[in-house]
Design a protein around this motif. Structure first.
Motif, PDB file in Angstrom:
ATOM      1  N   ILE A 153      -0.682   1.859   6.842  1.00 39.17           N
ATOM      2  CA  ILE A 153      -1.334   1.904   5.068  1.00 39.17           C
ATOM      3  C   ILE A 153      -1.022   1.560   4.008  1.00 39.17           C
ATOM      4  N   THR A 154      -1.364   1.571   3.138  1.00 38.13           N
ATOM      5  CA  THR A 154      -1.478   2.162   1.447  1.00 38.13           C
ATOM      6  C   THR A 154      -2.686   2.440   0.748  1.00 38.13           C
ATOM      7  N   ARG A 155      -3.235   3.290  -0.189  1.00 40.36           N
ATOM      8  CA  ARG A 155      -4.373   2.821  -1.064  1.00 40.36           C
ATOM      9  C   ARG A 155      -5.264   2.476  -0.069  1.00 40.36           C
ATOM     10  N   PHE A 156      -5.918   1.034  -0.506  1.00 41.12           N
ATOM     11  CA  PHE A 156      -7.034   0.505  -0.025  1.00 41.12           C
ATOM     12  C   PHE A 156      -6.473  -0.573   1.028  1.00 41.12           C
ATOM     13  N   PHE A 157      -5.509  -0.820   1.512  1.00 40.23           N
ATOM     14  CA  PHE A 157      -5.153  -1.460   1.937  1.00 40.23           C
ATOM     15  C   PHE A 157      -4.139  -0.999   3.453  1.00 40.23           C
ATOM     16  N   GLY A 158      -4.441  -2.118   4.817  1.00 41.88           N
ATOM     17  CA  GLY A 158      -3.689  -1.871   5.709  1.00 41.88           C
ATOM     18  C   GLY A 158      -3.709  -3.042   7.043  1.00 41.88           C
ATOM     19  N   GLN A 159      -3.011  -2.696   8.129  1.00 42.34           N
ATOM     20  CA  GLN A 159      -2.228  -3.773   8.122  1.00 42.34           C
ATOM     21  C   GLN A 159      -2.078  -3.218  10.005  1.00 42.34           C
ATOM     22  N   ALA A 160      -2.330  -4.071  10.782  1.00 40.71           N
ATOM     23  CA  ALA A 160      -2.093  -3.701  12.545  1.00 40.71           C
ATOM     24  C   ALA A 160      -1.337  -5.329  13.025  1.00 40.71           C
ATOM     25  N   MET A 161      -0.354  -5.094  13.740  1.00 41.52           N
ATOM     26  CA  MET A 161      -0.212  -5.685  15.046  1.00 41.52           C
ATOM     27  C   MET A 161      -0.112  -5.537  16.613  1.00 41.52           C
TER      28      MET A 161
END
Length: 247
Positions: A153-161
């Motif tokens: 995550i950073t700021r207003f963004f995220g990712q997952a896998m």
């Protein structure tokens, strides 16, 4: 492993789901999940996995609670400031669900201890915030053949896998260790951002443990909360990957 009457009441909403039911809930109770990091991502992941009835949860973190953590790290309270995050987390999680085995590790995961610790679990949640830690976790999981959830995550963004070592695209296939940017001062994130991604990690963990649904295999899920857009990006194994490559 039979559920007590109290446990059947506690997990009654799960028992009503045909994808879980009694057999699935018993499987969750017999499962062991390691969460690396008791901060932003680790907080919602630990809370939801504890509430879901995962029987054994390991939590590893060497940091202490700081006042600046409380904007997003919901395992901790103002009274926790200055104490070990794992001690604060233990108090919170045991209050939520006393019917669990909770193992805490009040130190950082390292190349010296990672293999031994990871080997004792069925699934690993990468809830760390540095590239170095994420590469360390992926190497340890690959060496022990343990599935894991990657997230960032950073700021207003995220990712997952979600990764099954040797079978699906791994972190090293996408993010090359020798090209990782230097660690920078944190910017954000929005306080609720890790709640979104950490909850997705908890769901992915349950799906893999119970072999239900379609986990994020070979898929990077990205989230922009400013526009509230989610994207599924297909990612493929790199034949030159130092962990799972074939060349």
């Amino acid at each position: 492993m039979n559920l007590s009457a109290q446990e059947q009441e506690r997990y009654s909403r799960h028992l009503a789901l045909p994808e879980i039911g009694m057999e699935g809930q018993q499987r969750l109770r017999a499962s062991r999940v390691l969460i690396v990091g008791a901060g932003g991502l680790g907080s919602p992941a630990a809370l939801y996995l504890s509430a879901a009835g995962v029987g054994t949860i390991g939590l590893i973190d060497g940091d202490t609670v700081d006042l600046t953590n409380l904007q997003r790290q919901i395992l901790h309270t103002t009274a926790s400031v200055g104490i070990k995050k794992v001690d604060s987390a233990r108090e919170c999680l045991m209050a939520l669900n006393p019917n669990q085995n909770l193992h805490i590790y009040p130190f950082r995961l390292s190349s010296e201890n990672a293999g031994e610790i990871v080997r004792g679990y069925d699934f690993v949640v990468d809830a760390t915030d540095s590239f170095g830690s994420k590469f360390l976790i992926s190497r340890a999981c690959h060496a022990t053949r343990k599935p894991y959830s990657h997230a960032g995550i950073t700021r207003f963004f995220g990712q997952a896998m979600t990764v099954i070592p040797g079978k699906t695209t791994c972190c090293h296939c996408i993010f090359h260790e020798d090209e990782a940017p230097p660690e920078a001062a944190p910017e954000g994130p929005l306080g609720a951002m890790p709640g979104v991604i950490g909850s997705i990690q908890a769901i992915e963990t349950i799906k893999v443990l119970l072999a239900i649904g379609t986990p994020l295999y070979d898929t990077l899920l990205t989230c922009n909360t400013l526009t509230m857009e989610f994207r599924r990006v297909t990612v493929r194994r790199d034949p030159r990957c130092p962990l799972c490559g074939t060349l």
